[in-house]
Write a protein that holds these residues in place. Structure first.
Motif, mmCIF file in Angstrom:
data_model
loop_
_atom_site.group_PDB
_atom_site.id
_atom_site.type_symbol
_atom_site.label_atom_id
_atom_site.label_comp_id
_atom_site.label_asym_id
_atom_site.label_seq_id
_atom_site.Cartn_x
_atom_site.Cartn_y
_atom_site.Cartn_z
ATOM 1 N N THR A 88 0.904 -1.104 -0.023
ATOM 2 C CA THR A 88 -0.036 -0.002 0.026
ATOM 3 C C THR A 88 0.920 1.424 0.083
ATOM 4 O OG1 THR A 88 -1.806 -1.047 1.232
ATOM 5 C CG2 THR A 88 -1.721 1.362 1.198
ATOM 6 N N ALA A 102 2.572 1.888 -3.434
ATOM 7 C CA ALA A 102 1.915 2.497 -4.347
ATOM 8 C C ALA A 102 1.503 3.806 -4.377
ATOM 9 C CB ALA A 102 0.428 1.578 -4.450
ATOM 10 N N ARG A 143 3.254 6.818 -6.808
ATOM 11 C CA ARG A 143 2.461 7.869 -7.456
ATOM 12 C C ARG A 143 3.281 9.192 -7.397
ATOM 13 N NH1 ARG A 143 -3.260 8.245 -5.894
ATOM 14 N NH2 ARG A 143 -3.207 9.479 -7.560
ATOM 15 N N THR A 153 -3.193 5.477 -10.910
ATOM 16 C CA THR A 153 -3.747 5.124 -9.750
ATOM 17 C C THR A 153 -3.262 3.734 -9.292
ATOM 18 O OG1 THR A 153 -5.572 3.878 -11.046
ATOM 19 C CG2 THR A 153 -5.939 6.238 -10.916
ATOM 20 N N GLU A 154 -3.645 3.664 -7.922
ATOM 21 C CA GLU A 154 -3.135 2.307 -7.140
ATOM 22 C C GLU A 154 -3.974 1.097 -8.087
ATOM 23 O OE1 GLU A 154 -4.041 4.971 -5.914
ATOM 24 O OE2 GLU A 154 -2.725 5.476 -4.181
ATOM 25 N N THR A 155 -4.782 1.051 -8.476
ATOM 26 C CA THR A 155 -5.745 0.412 -9.266
ATOM 27 C C THR A 155 -4.905 -0.116 -10.548
ATOM 28 O OG1 THR A 155 -7.798 1.064 -8.577
ATOM 29 C CG2 THR A 155 -7.946 -0.611 -10.421
ATOM 30 N N GLN A 156 -4.281 0.663 -11.099
ATOM 31 C CA GLN A 156 -3.698 0.613 -12.322
ATOM 32 C C GLN A 156 -2.147 -0.001 -11.947
ATOM 33 O OE1 GLN A 156 -3.309 4.685 -13.719
ATOM 34 N NE2 GLN A 156 -4.403 3.993 -15.766
ATOM 35 N N GLN A 205 -1.668 -2.038 -9.311
ATOM 36 C CA GLN A 205 -1.888 -3.476 -8.654
ATOM 37 C C GLN A 205 -0.431 -3.788 -7.900
ATOM 38 O OE1 GLN A 205 -3.386 -6.138 -11.606
ATOM 39 N NE2 GLN A 205 -4.667 -4.687 -12.499
ATOM 40 N N SER A 253 1.797 -5.422 -5.195
ATOM 41 C CA SER A 253 1.771 -6.418 -4.239
ATOM 42 C C SER A 253 3.257 -6.713 -3.611
ATOM 43 C CB SER A 253 1.236 -7.779 -4.963
ATOM 44 O OG SER A 253 2.350 -8.000 -6.005
ATOM 45 N N TRP A 300 4.807 -4.604 -9.243
ATOM 46 C CA TRP A 300 3.673 -3.688 -9.887
ATOM 47 C C TRP A 300 3.713 -3.574 -11.492
ATOM 48 C CZ3 TRP A 300 8.603 -2.241 -8.896
ATOM 49 C CH2 TRP A 300 9.159 -1.340 -9.532
#
Length: 457
Positions: free
Chosen positions: A343, A346, A350, A362-365, A367, A369, A394
């Motif tokens: 988290t 990410a 950015r 974005t964090e969704t893009q 991904q 881990s 990522w």
């Protein structure tokens, strides 16, 4: 002389054969006690240090190249003023606040023993209860004034040295000035709870030990002992049952979502300790025999009515916390550490992309881990230590590629960790990022994080 003290009129023992005189109101005794609190040069010097010292230290650090990176938010002192009150809070929780409670609450009753003024005070006030209430309230007033000085001075020093800029939280998200200010004030307010616990212990030591120097030193000794305990690999329930944990758990306010469970438990435990210690001090005081002018405290009574009940409070709190939360281990496990690191990476990735003037992601893009291993997989994958090695993966924006970055993690028993980048160089292997506007600090090189010790999978 002993007869004079023995026959001193009070609310509990009015003189026979005379009309009972009313006890002096608490507010008048409080005003008198405040005058006594502020009269000694020691208190005035302490006020001066608290209201000027942090600002001078912060401005001095700003002139240095090295930062106190071993302190939470210390690496951000050059970047924003809002880091300064948090660095001051971290230092105060370890050294400053225990010392303040010792010098103020730890001496408020013992000073009367040293000066031999109990007989005059008892004759003038005529109530043991009101004397105790006034002294306790006077001590609390001075402590709050000193804490306010620490907050104001450190903030002013930070504004002079670094200016008001956004603060990077413990999960990598950016806090605007207003949001950071509110959380800082809340963090200091929460730190008042363990300060009150140490103040209550100071009152107890001052009453129970009389002129003995141990009464004055008791809050410092207890405070340092609790800080040492927080450095040991103790179970979570034991850790949270000590009021010293509330000097640490405020860091959960600077994550998103906020880690409130350890903070609220720490504050509640601290207030329970404060109430218990103050009540014990009150019981000892109202039962004290003031006919003994050479009273130096009773070690046996201090143990029976001071130490043993507080040990019982500690055991009770630990049992309740363990039963309510189900927390039995260290609270630091592989899954929680991986989740926290991914988290934060990410969010900071950015920020790095913004520094490089690249299109926003974005964090969704991403991904992101993380995969973490402790001691190369040769031991249990849980607990603190500096032998955690993590690989963060990522999705690289704009390319069908998966990026990877290596981190060495030093995880402390209280859940804080320092992530040290170990490559690749263009991502986290160097402390500067080359941008079109010049070199700027690399947010992915080294950063602080926090694991919620009570987080559920």
């Amino acid at each position: 002389m002993a007869a004079v003290v023995a026959e001193a009129p009070s609310a509990e023992n009015p003189p026979s054969g005379h009309q009972t005189a009313g006890a002096v109101p608490v507010h008048r005794v409080l005003r008198f006690e405040l005058v006594k609190q502020f009269s000694p040069w020691r208190t005035r010097l302490l006020i001066l240090i608290c209201w000027l010292g942090p600002a001078i230290v912060v401005i001095g650090i700003d002139q240095q190249a090295n930062l106190p990176s071993d302190t939470l938010f210390g690496r951000e002192l050059h970047a924003t003023a809002w880091a300064a009150p948090l660095v001051a809070l971290g230092f105060s929780g370890t050294w400053g606040l225990p010392l303040i409670t010792s010098l103020v609450a730890g001496d408020v009753f013992a000073s009367e023993d040293r000066l031999g003024t109990w007989r005059h005070l008892l004759v003038a006030v005529r109530s043991h209860r009101r004397i105790f209430a006034a002294k306790a309230l006077a001590s609390l007033s001075v402590i709050v004034l000193l804490v306010a000085g620490l907050i104001a001075s450190s903030l002013v020093g930070g504004l002079i040295a670094a200016g008001s800029h956004p603060l990077i939280g413990l999960d990598g998200h950016t806090l605007a000035a207003g949001d950071a200010a509110g959380r800082i004030l809340l963090a200091w307010a929460c730190a008042l709870a363990p300060t009150l616990a140490l103040a209550g212990i100071g009152l107890l030591g001052s009453v129970a030990l009389g002129r003995s120097p141990m009464g004055l030193l008791l809050p410092v000794i207890v405070g340092l002992g609790m800080q040492v305990a927080q450095m040991l690999p103790l179970p979570v329930a034991v850790r949270l049952a000590l009021p010293g944990y509330a000097f640490i758990s405020w860091n959960g306010l600077f994550a998103e979502p906020e880690q409130l469970s350890p903070l609220l438990i720490g504050v509640a435990v601290s207030l329970i300790w404060a109430a218990a210690a103050t009540a014990l001090a009150y019981l000892l005081f109202v039962r004290r025999d003031f006919t003994n002018l050479t009273h130096d405290g009773s070690g046996r009574k201090a143990l029976a009515m001071g130490a043993l009940p507080l040990i019982g409070v500690f055991a009770l709190c630990a049992g309740v916390i363990a039963g309510a939360t189900g927390a039995t281990g260290s609270g630091i496990d592989q899954a929680g550490l991986q989740r926290s690191l991914a988290t934060e990476f990410a969010h900071l990735y950015r920020l790095q992309e913004q520094q490089l003037h690249r299109p926003p992601v974005t964090e969704t893009q991403l991904q992101a881990s993380a995969s973490c291993v402790k001691a190369e997989g040769l031991s249990a994958q849980e607990g603190p230590g500096d032998d955690w090695r993590c690989t963060v993966s990522w999705h690289v924006p704009g390319a069908a590629l998966t990026g990877q970055a290596i981190y060495q993690l030093d995880v402390t028993p209280n859940g804080r960790y320092i992530a040290d980048g170990d490559g690749p160089k263009e991502v986290n292997g160097y402390f500067l990022v080359h941008t079109a506007d010049g070199d700027v600090p690399n947010p992915l090189w080294q950063f602080d994080g926090n694991v919620d010790l009570l987080a559920t999978p």
